[in-house]
Design an enzyme around this catalytic site. Structure first.
Site, short mmCIF file in Angstrom:
data_model
loop_
_atom_site.label_atom_id
_atom_site.label_comp_id
_atom_site.label_asym_id
_atom_site.label_seq_id
_atom_site.Cartn_x
_atom_site.Cartn_y
_atom_site.Cartn_z
N ASP A 1 60.94 -76.61 74.96
CA ASP A 1 61.30 -75.60 73.96
C ASP A 1 60.93 -74.22 74.51
OD1 ASP A 1 62.23 -74.58 71.57
OD2 ASP A 1 60.46 -75.12 70.41
N ASP B 1 66.99 -73.67 65.97
CA ASP B 1 66.38 -73.41 64.66
C ASP B 1 67.43 -73.15 63.58
OD1 ASP B 1 63.96 -73.75 65.89
OD2 ASP B 1 63.55 -71.61 66.11
N GLU C 1 64.24 -70.22 76.97
CA GLU C 1 65.36 -69.29 77.24
C GLU C 1 65.10 -68.37 78.45
OE1 GLU C 1 65.59 -71.17 73.64
OE2 GLU C 1 64.01 -69.73 74.12
#
Length: 817
Positions: free
Chosen positions: A402, A480, A405
């Site tokens: 997670d 999300d 990015e």
């Protein structure tokens, strides 16, 4: 919170449109063994023929003589030789393999044709400083698919997206231009055929399908454009061709296809064990529980909090005896802390991303001040992968990546600074240049590290961020989302377009991550999730809990029923996964993939196919007990009632809360197994292969046929790569008063000398009177007692055939009416 002040005329920034211009006058053409380069006053355009159906065009502005190197998104390839160049006063004609490119010398407009004049588009390149723009014409009736994880409907025509992996906590709405995954691959499709375009560019890239009605543009910012054309001609050819370029999914462990439960966060060891016990007590199947960031000691990766999780190894071992695995979250941010071993090692070896002055880049994430591994360097990936021994030694075989990015809390851009340097295998690049690669390379490091450590057991990696090629290393969930009905519906288009973009193992947070789910929403989302490749319920801290039993008995009963259906369908689903590793096609499919000539499928965003023959039409609005469903060509059966419908029409499907509209096509072969509380091995026992017949001969349809390859292996090891697997290839045909089933067995993966199979035939168009070599029995109970036989239920028009066969032989039987 933004208010109307945001759009006050005095507050708005002036809009400036860059003045794009031609790439300069044509200069000369240069032919080499495997490429052709067209030189203009301001650029070089080089053409390569990569493989049948695939063309590469690399454009580079003058002033930089280095070649454009394909990124890690692609698999290695070898261009083919044999170009032919014909130069005329007004044009160039370039012939490479089956491609023909006609370039106008004055405008540099390109017409690309493939194999007997198939049109693959008209294009023009232009620039404004270092910005390079690629313009292409859209046919009037063309739909645009692909582009990975993007908001909006299935058809992307009329939209605009910025490919820049972003941590987006705001609600995902149609005008959200960037999310966590960036895959600049689009497919232009008409009833006459399809072709694809992919830009291999890991920096910021804009795809604009909105500005002009009959054209689109793709824009990069670094003076380069590296474009791949994939000719098709069929939609499936384009998708398979793209995965030949970027790679195919590796076969995941079977347990990763089961139901999975998560929350941000299950706070301690006692809560996790209680959760697992509740699943088993309530007889709700479950294979995985996730640990979010609170399992860590001060949010430091490769640690367990000693107070919350005093005995993680013992907890994990106990869960394994219950058939439940743990998947922990692992973020890229490594806490800056003296004495913390991963930090100390990385600093000593120079493994963290650095600023131009040679100092590590430091940014705040969950642990506070953190540094970030440079995953573009092979040595760093090896080191990061080896750190996962911490988890493997605890009995963990799957990891959740997670924040990759990468997300950075204290940066104006919410990611690493643009001037951060990456070693990139010796070809140093700034973060601005390769931002979109970071998440994929982290997942690569994680997957390959686990693969080395597990000694033959298949790893599982789940990632939030990625780019083209991510399917080689990880499953993808869409980040999300929120407990909105609109977000449930939004995922259907997201999942289908991710599949068309080469990423088959996808899903969304069931029930929604933020906001507060209702019992009705959880039921409808669980019904949808059963038929998505990745099936995980996940919710955020301080939201209403949404485990299957939290909304009362009715919701619990319905959720259990559908989760059980998922486990019954595992032979079908796992076989689709295996097929995808070979052909690159998605598991969750838009109807247009199977019915590319039917314009009514081009825009369908709220229903999909699981494989080729199971049609899923989720209910995406509260209080609805009926919905419109489009049934394409063929005969279709309501899965629940077996009502028969002729395709090519819209119908109204009843959908009370306990019913998901679900249809199966005549000719379909769908293997089921019995319900278990968790997955075991994928050598299927208690198989019941459901086959759907013609129902009646009505003149329009006088036959039904289908096929399916039922795949088996141990479900967990990589022994299948050495041939320890088998496939039962089932062919069914019904015509007139005969139905034939032919089964061929391939491979050597079965441990049993024989296997008992049940076939259940639905809606044959005739009453069966005999099956040569198999005895008729007079009750289901008698059939259960025998090793072989058949029984016909006149009331339901079900024929049940039971037989036992040797594990290395094929067989055939003919049903006579």
């Amino acid at each position: 919170m933004h208010t109307s002040e945001t759009i006050h005329p005095d507050q708005m920034e002036g809009h400036s449109e860059f003045a794009f211009r031609d790439l300069g006058a044509y200069s000369r053409v240069e032919q080499r063994e495997v490429s052709v380069t067209v030189h203009t006053a301001e650029s070089n355009m080089t053409f390569w023929y990569i493989a049948p159906g695939m063309l590469r065009i690399a454009c580079k502005l003058k002033g930089d003589s280095t070649a454009i190197v394909p990124t890690e998104a692609l698999l290695p390839y070898m261009p083919e030789a044999g170009w032919k160049v014909s130069e005329y006063s007004d044009r160039l004609e370039l012939q490479g393999g089956l491609y023909r490119i006609v370039m106008d010398k004055s405008s540099l407009t390109m017409q690309i044709e493939y194999a007997e004049q198939k049109n693959c588009g008209t294009y023009k390149l232009s620039n404004a400083g270092s910005l390079v723009r690629f313009n292409g014409k859209m046919l009037e009736d063309a739909a645009i698919y692909g582009l990975g994880e993007t908001t909006g409907y299935l058809n992307k025509r009329g939209e605009r997206y910025t490919m820049w992996n972003s941590d987006v906590f705001d609600p995902h709405v149609p005008d959200m231009e960037s999310l966590y995954q960036s895959i600049p691959f689009l497919i232009q499709h008409t009833a006459c055929g399809s072709f694809g375009l992919f830009v291999d560019h890991p920096g910021k890239l804009i795809v604009d399908l909105r500005e002009e009605q009959d054209a689109y543009s793709i824009q990069t910012e670094n003076g380069e454009m590296d474009l791949y054309v994939i000719a098709g001609p069929k939609l499936k050819d384009v998708v398979s061709g793209f995965t030949n370029l970027t790679g195919k999914m590796q076969l995941p462990p079977l347990w990763s296809l089961g139901y999975q439960q998560s929350r941000f966060s299950y706070m301690n060891q006692e809560e996790v064990l209680q959760l697992a016990g509740t699943f088993r007590e309530k007889q709700i199947p479950c294979d995985v529980i996730y640990l979010d960031i609170h399992y860590m000691d001060e949010y430091k990766v490769f640690t367990f909090d000693p107070v919350r999780f005093p005995d993680p190894k013992g907890m994990i071992q106990k869960l394994k005896t219950m058939g439940i695995r743990i998947v922990p979250i692992v973020d890229p941010g490594v806490k800056v802390e003296q004495g913390y071993e991963p930090y100390e090692q990385g600093v000593d070896q120079g493994y963290f991303c650095e600023k131009p002055d040679g100092e590590p880049f430091v940014g705040n994430v969950w642990p506070g001040a953190s540094v970030f591994p440079d995953f573009t360097d092979e040595a760093v990936r090896q080191w990061w992968g080896a750190l996962h021994r911490f988890y493997v030694d605890h009995g963990i075989t799957g990891v959740w990546n997670d924040m990759n990015e990468p997300s950075v809390f204290n940066s104006a851009t919410k990611t690493m600074d643009a001037d951060v340097l990456h070693q990139n295998g010796g070809n140093v690049k700034t973060h601005e240049d390769i931002h979109n690669l970071y998440g994929m390379l982290m997942s690569k490091a994680t997957y390959e590290g686990l693969e080395r450590l597990l000694g033959g057991e298949r790893p599982f990696v789940l990632t939030r961020a990625g780019c083209a090629g991510i399917q080689r290393y990880a499953a993808v969930w869409t980040g999300d989302n929120r407990s909105y009905w609109e977000h449930m519906e939004l995922f259907i288009s997201m999942g289908m377009n991710l599949g068309l973009s080469g990423v088959p193992f996808t899903g969304a947070d069931i029930g929604g991550f933020m906001h507060h789910a209702s019992g009705e929403l959880l039921v409808r989302w669980t019904q949808l999730g059963v038929f998505t490749p990745f099936f995980r319920n996940h919710s955020a801290i301080e939201t209403r809990r949404q485990e299957p039993w939290t909304f009362g008995d009715q919701v619990e009963v319905i959720c259990r029923k559908y989760i059980e259906l998922r486990y019954m369908l595992l032979p079908y689903l796992y076989s689709l996964f295996h097929a995808s590793t070979l052909n690159g096609l998605p598991i969750m499919r838009p109807l247009v993939l199977e019915y590319p000539d039917d314009p009514r499928t081009f825009q369908l965003s709220d229903q999909f196919l699981l494989g080729a023959d199971v049609l899923v039409a989720p209910v995406c609005r509260p209080g609805k007990e009926v919905r419109t469903v489009y049934l394409p060509d063929g005969i279709w059966y309501d899965f629940w009632t077996e009502a028969r419908y002729v395709g090519g029409q819209h119908i109204m499907a009843n959908a009370p809360l306990e019913t998901l509209p679900l249809f199966v096509k005549a000719g379909a072969v769908v293997p089921f197994t019995s319900v278990r509380q968790h997955t075991d091995e994928a050598r299927w026992t208690n198989l019941n292969i459901h086959v759907f017949g013609l129902g009646e001969s009505d003149g329009q349809y006088d036959s039904a046929s289908g096929e399916f390859s039922l795949y088996e292996d141990d479900g967990i090891s990589d022994a299948y790569k050495q041939g320890a697997s088998s496939e039962l290839k089932i062919n069914f045909e019904e015509k007139g008063s005969l139905a034939t089933v032919n089964c061929k067995i391939e491979g050597n993966g079965s441990d049993a000398d024989f296997k008992t199979l049940m076939f259940t035939f639905h809606a044959l168009s005739f009453i069966p009177v005999g099956i040569q070599g198999i005895s008729q029995l007079h009750s289901p109970e008698h059939l259960e007692e025998q090793r072989a036989g058949w029984y016909y239920d006149k009331q339901d028009n079900h024929l049940v055939v039971k037989l036992t066969f040797a594990g290395d032989a094929g067989f055939e039987f003919v049903i006579e009416g």
